[in-house]
Design an enzyme around this catalytic site. Structure first.
Site: not given
Ligand code: GLY
Length: 299
Positions: A163, A191-194, A214, A216-217
């Protein structure tokens, strides 16, 4: 107030072949943002430009060159935050927008809402004249190979976080933050992350500071990493300590790894990562300092 900018190009075990493209990419992105700030542009203009450049640069997991999802196509998330008003614009799961960060800014400034997803977001891109691309234009050969290998091994990678993001302060002392991503390699469709979630992938408040994350979402969401880091600026006394403590909390509570960049309301920079490497660049007066921060860790 002297303007300033810090950018990141992801925090993970950046492979040796991608070190140089990451280094050159973050340097160029920070330089473009700084030029805008030095010409009297706003912090929002600067972070939008820096992130948009990294979306166009195939080295990064944002825009062109993003990781592919389980079906072999790119789905993008992005957000921009205005520290003056706490307003933000974000988009998620877009497949046909080359620069989601530009769409996120249009969401913030030209609609009464903050977040659009998927087809609705793409309709807005058309309505605002951004245009849509063929999804294949966002795919590069390197990522097709990565995807094939992951599919063959039956793996979903949750430790690659490429990211991109930027945080800036302009000559008025206004703060802004922006983050953009293709998410995790081989992620499930939808899937949507943070990154497009306020307080998770980014946050900005002129009164305290601004951050872009950046990592692990799913872990980042659980601790609201960017808001957590901004909130920690006062109690830790410095944005660097705030970044370190926020990432420590995330690791202890969720096991997740990541990286952060910050600028506080006094213009002080901070960054930290719990991954092996993180691509970073920041302005020092008129110069850009770019480097791959490295720690003795496995991931
Ligand atoms: N930080 C990016 C994601 O997990 O999508």
């Amino acid at each position: 107030m002297k303007p300033r900018i810090i950018v990141h190009g992801g925090a993970w075990s950046i492979s040796d072949d991608l070190m140089k493209p990451h280094l050159n990419g973050v340097r160029k992105a920070a330089g473009l943002g700084l030029n805008i700030l030095n010409s009297g542009g706003s912090a929002l203009d600067a972070v939008e430009q820096a992130v948009s450049y990294m979306e166009d640069n195939p080295a990064f997991d944002a825009g062109v060159g993003s990781f592919l999802n389980e079906k072999g196509f790119v789905e993008l998330d992005a957000m921009i935050v205005d520290g003056r008003t706490l307003k933000f614009g974000s988009v998620a799961s877009v497949r046909r927008v080359r620069n989601p960060i530009r769409l996120a800014r249009l969401v913030m400034e030209r609609t009464e809402f903050h977040m659009f997803v998927s087809e609705g977001a793409e309709r807005l891109a058309e309505r605002f004249g951004l245009g849509l691309v063929d999804p294949s234009e966002l795919i590069v050969e390197r990522e097709v190979e990565r995807w094939k290998n992951l599919r063959r091994e039956g793996k979903r990678s949750s430790y690659i976080f490429s990211t991109v993001g930027a945080v800036a302060m302009d000559s008025n002392g206004d703060l802004a933050a922006a983050t953009s991503t293709g998410g995790l390699p081989n992620k499930m469709v939808g899937r949507v992350g943070d990154s497009p979630l306020i307080g998770c992938g980014a946050y900005a408040d002129n009164l305290v500071g601004a951050a872009s994350a950046t990592g692990h979402g799913e872990s980042t969401m659980r601790v609201l990493l960017s808001k957590l880091a901004v909130d920690l600026i006062h109690s830790t006394g410095h944005p660097k300590s705030a970044a370190e403590v926020a990432l420590k909390i995330m690791k202890e509570r969720t096991g997740g790894l990541g990286g952060l960049i910050l600028i506080d309301s006094a213009g002080r920079f901070g960054y930290a990562h719990t991954t092996r490497r993180m691509a970073l660049a920041y302005s020092k007066g008129e110069k850009i300092v770019a480097f791959i921060s490295e720690e003795d860790r496995q991931t």
